[in-house]
Design a protein around this motif. Structure first.
Motif, PDB file in Angstrom:
ATOM      1  N   ARG A   1      -3.137  -3.876   1.250  1.00 35.76           N
ATOM      2  CA  ARG A   1      -2.445  -3.660   2.528  1.00 35.76           C
ATOM      3  C   ARG A   1      -3.220  -4.283   3.680  1.00 35.76           C
ATOM      4  NH1 ARG A   1      -2.168  -0.745   6.918  1.00 35.76           N
ATOM      5  NH2 ARG A   1      -4.157   0.276   6.479  1.00 35.76           N
TER       6      ARG A   1
ATOM      7  N   ALA B   1       2.240  -2.665  -2.405  1.00 35.19           N
ATOM      8  CA  ALA B   1       2.661  -1.896  -3.576  1.00 35.19           C
ATOM      9  C   ALA B   1       2.852  -2.797  -4.788  1.00 35.19           C
ATOM     10  CB  ALA B   1       3.959  -1.161  -3.257  1.00 35.19           C
ATOM     11  N   TYR B   2       3.478  -3.939  -4.575  1.00 37.48           N
ATOM     12  CA  TYR B   2       3.786  -4.828  -5.690  1.00 37.48           C
ATOM     13  C   TYR B   2       2.530  -5.408  -6.330  1.00 37.48           C
ATOM     14  CZ  TYR B   2       5.877  -8.740  -8.262  1.00 37.48           C
ATOM     15  OH  TYR B   2       6.251  -9.633  -9.233  1.00 37.48           O
TER      16      TYR B   2
ATOM     17  N   HIS C   1      -5.910   3.895  -7.557  1.00 36.52           N
ATOM     18  CA  HIS C   1      -4.649   3.337  -7.046  1.00 36.52           C
ATOM     19  C   HIS C   1      -4.678   3.228  -5.524  1.00 36.52           C
ATOM     20  CE1 HIS C   1      -0.296   2.630  -6.755  1.00 36.52           C
ATOM     21  NE2 HIS C   1      -0.309   3.508  -5.768  1.00 36.52           N
ATOM     22  N   ASN C   2      -5.085   4.289  -4.858  1.00 41.15           N
ATOM     23  CA  ASN C   2      -5.084   4.290  -3.391  1.00 41.15           C
ATOM     24  C   ASN C   2      -6.099   3.294  -2.824  1.00 41.15           C
ATOM     25  OD1 ASN C   2      -3.083   6.240  -3.313  1.00 41.15           O
ATOM     26  ND2 ASN C   2      -4.533   7.951  -3.221  1.00 41.15           N
TER      27      ASN C   2
ATOM     28  N   LYS D   1      -4.539  -0.201  -3.339  1.00 45.13           N
ATOM     29  CA  LYS D   1      -3.396  -0.437  -2.447  1.00 45.13           C
ATOM     30  C   LYS D   1      -3.856  -0.683  -1.023  1.00 45.13           C
ATOM     31  CE  LYS D   1       1.180   1.371  -1.329  1.00 45.13           C
ATOM     32  NZ  LYS D   1       2.160   2.464  -1.559  1.00 45.13           N
TER      33      LYS D   1
ATOM     34  N   GLU E   1       5.999   1.296  -6.798  1.00 47.05           N
ATOM     35  CA  GLU E   1       4.978   2.139  -6.177  1.00 47.05           C
ATOM     36  C   GLU E   1       4.359   3.124  -7.158  1.00 47.05           C
ATOM     37  OE1 GLU E   1       6.611   2.473  -1.602  1.00 47.05           O
ATOM     38  OE2 GLU E   1       7.631   3.652  -3.139  1.00 47.05           O
TER      39      GLU E   1
ATOM     40  N   ASP F   1       3.834  -3.187   3.363  1.00 51.42           N
ATOM     41  CA  ASP F   1       3.691  -2.090   2.413  1.00 51.42           C
ATOM     42  C   ASP F   1       4.276  -2.457   1.048  1.00 51.42           C
ATOM     43  OD1 ASP F   1       2.353  -0.493   4.172  1.00 51.42           O
ATOM     44  OD2 ASP F   1       4.107   0.643   4.794  1.00 51.42           O
ATOM     45  N   SER F   2       5.399  -3.188   1.061  1.00 51.01           N
ATOM     46  CA  SER F   2       5.982  -3.630  -0.212  1.00 51.01           C
ATOM     47  C   SER F   2       5.068  -4.641  -0.889  1.00 51.01           C
ATOM     48  CB  SER F   2       7.364  -4.247   0.023  1.00 51.01           C
ATOM     49  OG  SER F   2       8.285  -3.267   0.441  1.00 51.01           O
TER      50      SER F   2
ATOM     51  N   THR G   1      10.520   7.313  -3.924  1.00 47.45           N
ATOM     52  CA  THR G   1       9.425   6.512  -4.490  1.00 47.45           C
ATOM     53  C   THR G   1      10.028   5.415  -5.348  1.00 47.45           C
ATOM     54  OG1 THR G   1       7.965   8.435  -4.553  1.00 47.45           O
ATOM     55  CG2 THR G   1       7.355   6.547  -5.916  1.00 47.45           C
ATOM     56  N   ARG G   2       9.651   4.185  -5.055  1.00 47.63           N
ATOM     57  CA  ARG G   2      10.164   3.064  -5.828  1.00 47.63           C
ATOM     58  C   ARG G   2       9.335   2.850  -7.100  1.00 47.63           C
ATOM     59  NH1 ARG G   2       9.792  -1.566  -1.465  1.00 47.63           N
ATOM     60  NH2 ARG G   2       7.855  -0.402  -1.069  1.00 47.63           N
TER      61      ARG G   2
END
Length: 823
Positions: A440, A405-406, A432-433, A436, A702, A401-402, A698-699
């Motif tokens: 993923r 996101a990155y 975006h989704n 991602k 992300e 997931d990271s 939320t990072r």
């Protein structure tokens, strides 16, 4: 013809037996000179040889050679080896080096008393060589001195009119051409603001005189065009101070070739390493590698010069990772340049580097300690597989997931996915989704790109359709698609021929034709004020050349026209992502080298023009092939780079590689991106940033949008997603960043957070040494050295309170280069 002479002719070299049957130890290229038409020229190049063979290390003997023509009435040759046709017939050129001679036969044909010169073939190259059609001269917006021509001679018909008819024909004198203002000024026979551009009586001057005397004919429709350049030598390797005369042949669309050295333009791409004269004579000045750029009539090529840093060199202490083609090709370049790479980085440096580069996150204390304690000889490879989610074990592939996101953040910046403008927030989230999820699930990147460029439907329900919301016209789509996925900056060709490439206005608009039938329509499916648009394919719409008004068929760069009955973008996608489209694979491979190794094999990474060659072409080709062979698998591309010894080198310079800044002999330190830096500060301090309209937790990596009112991110150059250029995320530091790190409230607030790391450690009455160790592990991903522990303890004791002391200690660690940069 004997077999020896046949072989010599094929190789464009000649080895002539002397009287005592010894073979001359040099060769002359070309071995036979054929000059056709008035003013034809050929550049001879004399090269040292062994048994008639030359290599990239063979010395150029042209400057020390003596050239003599057996009949100057047929052909002349000057001291630099330039042969010029005079009259029809045959002659011989004698080339002498250190008492040894080689004879080169010369044949001159098609010389006439009153030649009718071809504008495109004969006149335009002379004007370009003189610099008349450069942007700083008569091709600037309003010309110079009332005389204006097109940039780089892109409109030859208009240029001819400007010379002959503009200003009541005052520039030309057909009765006495030598007295034409057009010739008196560049020869400085009368004052000229542009200075002396040619010598009166020179070949170029004679060409222009003959053209005027023949009535100054204009461009001929469908005249053969230059389609390629061949430069000799393609590469030279030697010591600083080596000299080399270049020779340039042009190939025309009718299959003919001719020597154009006299009219080609030569530029050094690194003046600290080499110098080149207007005639193509190169002198190397210092160690390193640099190309000479050669341009002629819209075509460009390079000749590469390599000067090793050490004359005698043997690569030592270099052990490639198992099966790493990256290391093998890097080692070959080190050997060629005489560069000794740095040793491997330590485990603490590697674990932080790998986490940040692959997932944009710092490892936790537990992850650092587990890696440092492991004694497995394959632990680095195992960590890379875990970070990339390649183990096949869900319990180990926890970083996927990271990773998603990155890299979504990275490509969202480039594709410019943003809600700026209002009413498109839902569309931004849709893009975006979709992106991602693609990262993923590790969808093949060719499929991702194909889906982007052929997308249609609602921008709310179809994520990739937003590509056509962001780039809303064929101009934007043309330039963005070329730069993002091919690494080609086409914007210059929109108005004129690309100055450093082969692409013309016609190429630009033929490429734009792929998007000429894409449109959008409004929809009220989400309500009247929903702001929804739907991407559609229209049944009509064409691209036309802005000057000729000619309709242009959709044509890939460097390809043939192609179309599709349903949607011409399908034809574009098929070509764009084809396995044999080296532009696509090389561009993506180069970008990821830049992301992981600190700079691309080609820099800037999105400027892959032919005159901007890679520092290691073999490595770039191998990475591109690996990318294609893996099925366009980005994770496999990243893995191939990260498992290499090259990626795992220390960033510490050594005495033997301190001068290298381009060949990866040590790891190039990179500043953390704004989002990664903020997340790392959050993790080190144990205090999470809350972003507007997003849940706590939320990072920063992300964040789906560029539009967040966060002072830290804006100060540290989070891109506004206004450009597809990699340069929008600037790595340069500025005063505002320094002041915010040292005195800003972002870090101050997090350090003093009552629920933060330091507060919790003190509340738990953790011993001093344990607190210091945790702060080092949480920030720098390593344990402190004994002397660092001693200094930290003394510092805390001298502070007004333990809390303030530990806050200041962690602040100092966060402000250090070892935290702010990937080392």
């Amino acid at each position: 013809m004997s077999s020896v002479r046949f072989l010599a002719a094929c190789l464009f070299t000649v080895s002539v037996l002397t009287a005592n049957a010894a073979v001359a130890d040099f060769v002359v290229a070309p071995a036979q000179v054929a000059l056709q038409r008035n003013f034809a020229q050929v550049q001879l190049v004399v090269t040292q040889s062994v048994d008639g063979q030359v290599s990239e290390r063979s010395d150029d003997l042209t400057p020390s050679s003596k050239f003599v023509s057996s009949d100057p009435k047929i052909a002349t040759v000057d001291e630099a080896g330039r042969v010029v046709a005079v009259s029809n017939g045959q002659a011989k050129l004698t080339v002498t080096v250190d008492g040894k001679t080689v004879e080169v036969p010369v044949t001159v044909t098609e010389i006439v008393e009153s030649p009718l010169l071809d504008y495109a073939r004969d006149i335009a190259p002379v004007l370009s060589k003189a610099g008349c059609n450069q942007g700083a001269c008569h091709a600037q917006q309003y010309g110079q001195g009332g005389f204006k021509v097109s940039v780089f001679g892109s409109d030859q018909s208009d240029d001819r009119e400007a010379i002959i008819r503009d200003r009541q024909q005052r520039r030309t004198n057909f009765i006495s051409p030598e007295e034409s203002l057009f010739l008196l000024k560049p020869t400085m026979q009368i004052p000229h603001g542009g200075g002396k551009r040619m010598q009166a009586g020179s070949v170029d001057h004679q060409i222009l005189v003959a053209w005027l005397r023949g009535g100054a004919p204009g461009p001929v429709k469908d005249a053969p065009k230059v389609v390629g350049l061949q430069v000799v030598p393609k590469q030279r390797v030697g010591e600083a101070g080596l000299k080399q005369q270049l020779r340039v042949d042009a190939t025309y669309s009718d299959g003919s070739t001719r020597d154009v050295t006299a009219w080609a333009k030569f530029d050094s791409m690194d003046e600290a390493i080499l110098d080149v004269t207007a005639t193509g004579f190169v002198s190397t000045l210092d160690a390193g590698q640099a190309p000479v750029m050669i341009r002629f009539e819209g075509q460009a090529a390079i000749s590469m010069f390599v000067v090793p840093y050490e004359k005698e060199f043997q690569l030592t202490d270099w052990k490639s990772a198992d099966g790493s083609f990256v290391d093998e090709l890097a080692a070959a370049k080190f050997q060629q340049l005489g560069i000794q790479p740095s040793p491997l980085c330590d485990d603490a440096t590697f674990v932080r580097r790998a986490f940040l580069d692959a997932t944009g996150t710092q490892p936790t204390i537990e992850q650092v300690q587990a890696f440092l304690k492991s004694d497995s000889p394959k632990k680095r490879e195992a960590l890379i597989d875990e970070l990339l989610g390649l183990t096949g074990d869900p319990d180990r592939d926890i970083h996927n997931d990271s990773y998603a996101a990155y890299w979504t953040l990275k490509w969202s910046d480039l594709i410019r996915n943003t809600s700026k403008g209002g009413g498109v927030e839902l569309a931004m989230w849709s893009m975006h989704n979709w992106m991602k999820e693609a990262f993923r699930t590790n969808r093949p990147f060719d499929k991702v790109v194909a889906e982007l460029v052929t997308a249609k439907g609602s921008v709310y329900s179809s994520g990739p359709a937003n590509y056509f919301r962001i780039f809303a016209n064929s101009t934007d789509l043309t330039e963005a698609t070329a730069q993002l996925f091919l690494g080609v900056r086409l914007e210059c060709a929109k108005c004129h021929h690309h100055p450093f490439e082969k692409y013309t206005q016609g190429d630009y608009y033929a490429f734009s034709a792929f998007f000429s039938r894409v449109g959008t329509k409004r929809s009220e499916e989400f309500g009247l004020f929903g702001g929804e648009s739907v991407v559609i394919v229209k049944s009509s719409g064409e691209a036309t050349h802005p000057k000729t008004r000619q309709r242009l068929l959709p044509t890939p760069l460097e390809g043939e026209p192609r179309d599709h009955p349903l949607d011409r973008r399908i034809a574009l996608a098929e070509w764009l992502t084809a396995k044999d489209n080296g532009l696509f694979a090389r561009n993506i491979a180069n970008r990821y080298v830049g992301y992981l190794l600190g700079q691309g094999l080609v820099e800037p990474v999105d400027d892959m023009r032919s005159t901007n060659p890679p520092t290691n072409p073999e490595l770039l080709d191998a990475l591109a092939k690996h990318f294609v062979d893996s099925g366009f698998d980005l994770k496999q591309l990243i893995r191939a780079i990260m498992v290499s010894r090259l990626y795992q080198l220390s960033s510490d310079l050594t005495e033997k590689n301190a001068k290298d800044s381009r060949f990866y002999s040590h790891f190039y330190v990179k500043r953390l991106p704004a989002e990664v830096m903020l997340d790392s500060i959050d993790q080190a301090t144990g205090s999470q940033t809350k972003f507007q309209n997003l849940p706590l937790g939320t990072r920063a990596i992300e964040l789906p949008d560029a539009e967040y009112p966060n002072y830290f991110l804006n100060t540290f150059a989070k891109p506004r997603r206004a450009s597809v250029c990699e340069c929008e995320r600037s790595p340069d530091q500025n005063l505002a960043q320094t002041l915010h790190i040292l005195n800003g409230d972002t870090i101050t607030t997090k350090l003093s957070d009552k629920n933060g790391r330091i507060a919790k450690l003190l509340a738990a009455k953790t011993p001093d040494e344990k607190i210091i160790e945790e702060l080092y592990l949480a920030s720098l991903c390593r344990s402190p050295r004994p002397e660092e522990v001693a200094v930290a303890q003394e510092f805390v004791k001298s502070s007004e309170s333990p809390q303030v002391g530990y806050q200041d200690l962690l602040w100092a660690l966060i402000c250090s280069k070892n935290f702010l940069f990937v080392n």
